[in-house]
Design a protein around this motif. Structure first.
Motif, PDB file in Angstrom:
ATOM      1  N   LEU A 180      37.462  39.322  33.912  1.00  0.00           N
ATOM      2  CA  LEU A 180      37.313  39.630  35.266  1.00  0.00           C
ATOM      3  C   LEU A 180      37.642  41.547  34.559  1.00  0.00           C
ATOM      4  O   LEU A 180      37.424  42.565  34.383  1.00  0.00           O
ATOM      5  N   LEU A 181      38.702  41.574  33.511  1.00  0.00           N
ATOM      6  CA  LEU A 181      39.424  42.783  33.426  1.00  0.00           C
ATOM      7  C   LEU A 181      38.767  43.342  32.130  1.00  0.00           C
ATOM      8  O   LEU A 181      38.642  44.161  31.702  1.00  0.00           O
ATOM      9  N   ASP A 182      38.435  42.309  31.309  1.00  0.00           N
ATOM     10  CA  ASP A 182      37.470  43.095  30.108  1.00  0.00           C
ATOM     11  C   ASP A 182      38.742  43.774  29.047  1.00  0.00           C
ATOM     12  O   ASP A 182      38.873  44.486  28.614  1.00  0.00           O
ATOM     13  N   LEU A 190      44.865  37.576  43.714  1.00  0.00           N
ATOM     14  CA  LEU A 190      45.302  36.319  43.811  1.00  0.00           C
ATOM     15  C   LEU A 190      45.343  35.899  45.199  1.00  0.00           C
ATOM     16  O   LEU A 190      45.851  35.076  45.859  1.00  0.00           O
ATOM     17  N   ASP A 191      46.014  37.250  45.494  1.00  0.00           N
ATOM     18  CA  ASP A 191      45.708  37.070  47.580  1.00  0.00           C
ATOM     19  C   ASP A 191      44.573  36.535  47.984  1.00  0.00           C
ATOM     20  O   ASP A 191      44.734  35.485  49.127  1.00  0.00           O
ATOM     21  N   ARG A 192      43.440  36.245  47.252  1.00  0.00           N
ATOM     22  CA  ARG A 192      42.040  35.971  47.241  1.00  0.00           C
ATOM     23  C   ARG A 192      42.217  34.456  47.128  1.00  0.00           C
ATOM     24  O   ARG A 192      41.733  33.227  48.201  1.00  0.00           O
ATOM     25  N   ALA A 193      42.795  33.877  45.982  1.00  0.00           N
ATOM     26  CA  ALA A 193      42.267  32.557  45.731  1.00  0.00           C
ATOM     27  C   ALA A 193      43.882  31.881  45.386  1.00  0.00           C
ATOM     28  O   ALA A 193      44.210  30.857  45.841  1.00  0.00           O
ATOM     29  N   SER A 219      43.837  32.518  36.545  1.00  0.00           N
ATOM     30  CA  SER A 219      44.606  31.908  34.955  1.00  0.00           C
ATOM     31  C   SER A 219      43.873  33.441  33.694  1.00  0.00           C
ATOM     32  O   SER A 219      42.941  33.736  34.765  1.00  0.00           O
ATOM     33  N   VAL A 220      44.738  33.147  33.588  1.00  0.00           N
ATOM     34  CA  VAL A 220      44.451  33.619  31.878  1.00  0.00           C
ATOM     35  C   VAL A 220      42.826  34.326  31.176  1.00  0.00           C
ATOM     36  O   VAL A 220      42.241  35.113  31.629  1.00  0.00           O
ATOM     37  N   ARG A 221      42.071  32.997  31.125  1.00  0.00           N
ATOM     38  CA  ARG A 221      41.087  33.075  31.155  1.00  0.00           C
ATOM     39  C   ARG A 221      40.166  34.235  32.301  1.00  0.00           C
ATOM     40  O   ARG A 221      39.143  34.888  31.268  1.00  0.00           O
ATOM     41  N   LYS A 222      39.940  33.041  33.733  1.00  0.00           N
ATOM     42  CA  LYS A 222      39.224  34.070  34.447  1.00  0.00           C
ATOM     43  C   LYS A 222      39.852  35.920  34.372  1.00  0.00           C
ATOM     44  O   LYS A 222      38.898  36.433  34.125  1.00  0.00           O
ATOM     45  N   HIS A 235      52.260  27.369  33.211  1.00  0.00           N
ATOM     46  CA  HIS A 235      50.569  27.294  32.263  1.00  0.00           C
ATOM     47  C   HIS A 235      49.082  27.654  32.058  1.00  0.00           C
ATOM     48  O   HIS A 235      48.448  27.111  33.283  1.00  0.00           O
ATOM     49  N   GLY A 236      48.736  28.387  31.588  1.00  0.00           N
ATOM     50  CA  GLY A 236      47.169  28.676  31.619  1.00  0.00           C
ATOM     51  C   GLY A 236      47.121  30.281  32.979  1.00  0.00           C
ATOM     52  O   GLY A 236      46.271  30.688  32.475  1.00  0.00           O
ATOM     53  N   GLY A 237      48.395  30.266  33.646  1.00  0.00           N
ATOM     54  CA  GLY A 237      48.256  31.653  34.455  1.00  0.00           C
ATOM     55  C   GLY A 237      49.135  31.803  35.456  1.00  0.00           C
ATOM     56  O   GLY A 237      49.770  31.654  34.497  1.00  0.00           O
TER      57      GLY A 237
END
Length: 248
Positions: free
Chosen positions: A27-29, A13-16, A20-23, A52-54
């Motif tokens: 990322l966390l598997d 979050l700090d970076r972007a 999104s939930v998908r990403k 919605h979605g993230g």
């Protein structure tokens, strides 16, 4: 494990600024459900706002301004709901001002066959509506502000002072008590002028904007006819802000 996931989510979050939930799942598997539970936990702790979605980073002081392109991705369902409500307030033959913003930019989508005179200082709104034969458009020019794709400055202010409209719809970065705030004083000054020149004045804000503030206070809720918001605002928040104006 849970604390580690939370730390990585906040780092992303700090970076972007927006995740999104998908990403996050990739990322966390982990599963979608695990990510959604993590986002709920972090929202309760005040670190983010779920959409919605993230989710996007929660900036309570509003000193970090999100660009127009970034805002388009946030709270899309709420924005559509608000835009429909705004359109319902507009009558055939009205002369209206639509301020800049990704929520106000959707109002034209719901005007159906109404013939309306529209004034705006937002380039995206002008570009979106310019080919609709039902709309008589006036674009207020001035110094172009890339962050929000809006015209501001003295040239814009001079023209806005001469314009009278029946209804105005202005977005806000935050609403804190009776204060309506924005991230840029030039945009706020322009918005205040056209609000003063309107018969009916409406502030447009989704539920995440309440009890939040930004850099510059440009108007008071006591002086507007209503706040147009989505139906996901809590009853407690609705009751609180009804003491200042109508909550639509």
């Amino acid at each position: 494990m849970k604390e580690g996931r939370h730390r990585l989510i906040l780092q992303e979050l700090d970076r972007a600024g927006l995740v999104s939930v998908r990403k996050l799942k990739e990322l966390l598997d982990v599963t979608d459900m695990t990510i959604r539970r993590d986002l709920i936990d972090l929202e309760k702790q005040g670190f983010l706002i779920r959409v919605h979605g993230g989710a996007h980073k929660k900036v309570r002081d509003g000193l970090i301004e999100v660009s127009h392109a970034e805002k388009v991705m946030l709270n899309t369902e709420e924005k559509q709901m608000i835009a429909r409500k705004c359109a319902d307030l507009i009558s055939d033959g009205d002369t209206i001002f639509i301020g800049s913003g990704t929520t106000t930019a959707l109002i034209g989508d719901y005007l159906e066959d109404k013939k309306v005179n529209i004034v705006t200082n937002s380039l995206p709104i002008f570009e979106k509506l310019k080919d609709n034969p039902n709309f008589d458009l006036l674009l207020v020019g001035g110094r172009y502000r890339l962050k929000t794709q809006t015209f501001v400055g003295q040239f814009a202010i001079n023209l806005l002072r001469e314009i009278k409209v029946s209804k105005v719809f202005i977005g806000a970065n935050g609403i804190d008590g009776h204060n309506v705030t924005t991230a840029n004083e030039e945009e706020g000054n322009a918005d205040a002028i056209i609000l003063n020149n309107a018969i009916e004045k409406y502030i447009v804000a989704d539920n995440s904007k309440f009890d939040s503030y930004s850099f510059y206070t440009f108007y008071r809720l006591d002086d507007v006819d209503g706040i147009v918001t989505d139906d996901r605002i809590s009853q407690r928040m609705r009751d609180k802000y009804r003491s200042y104006t109508k909550v639509l």
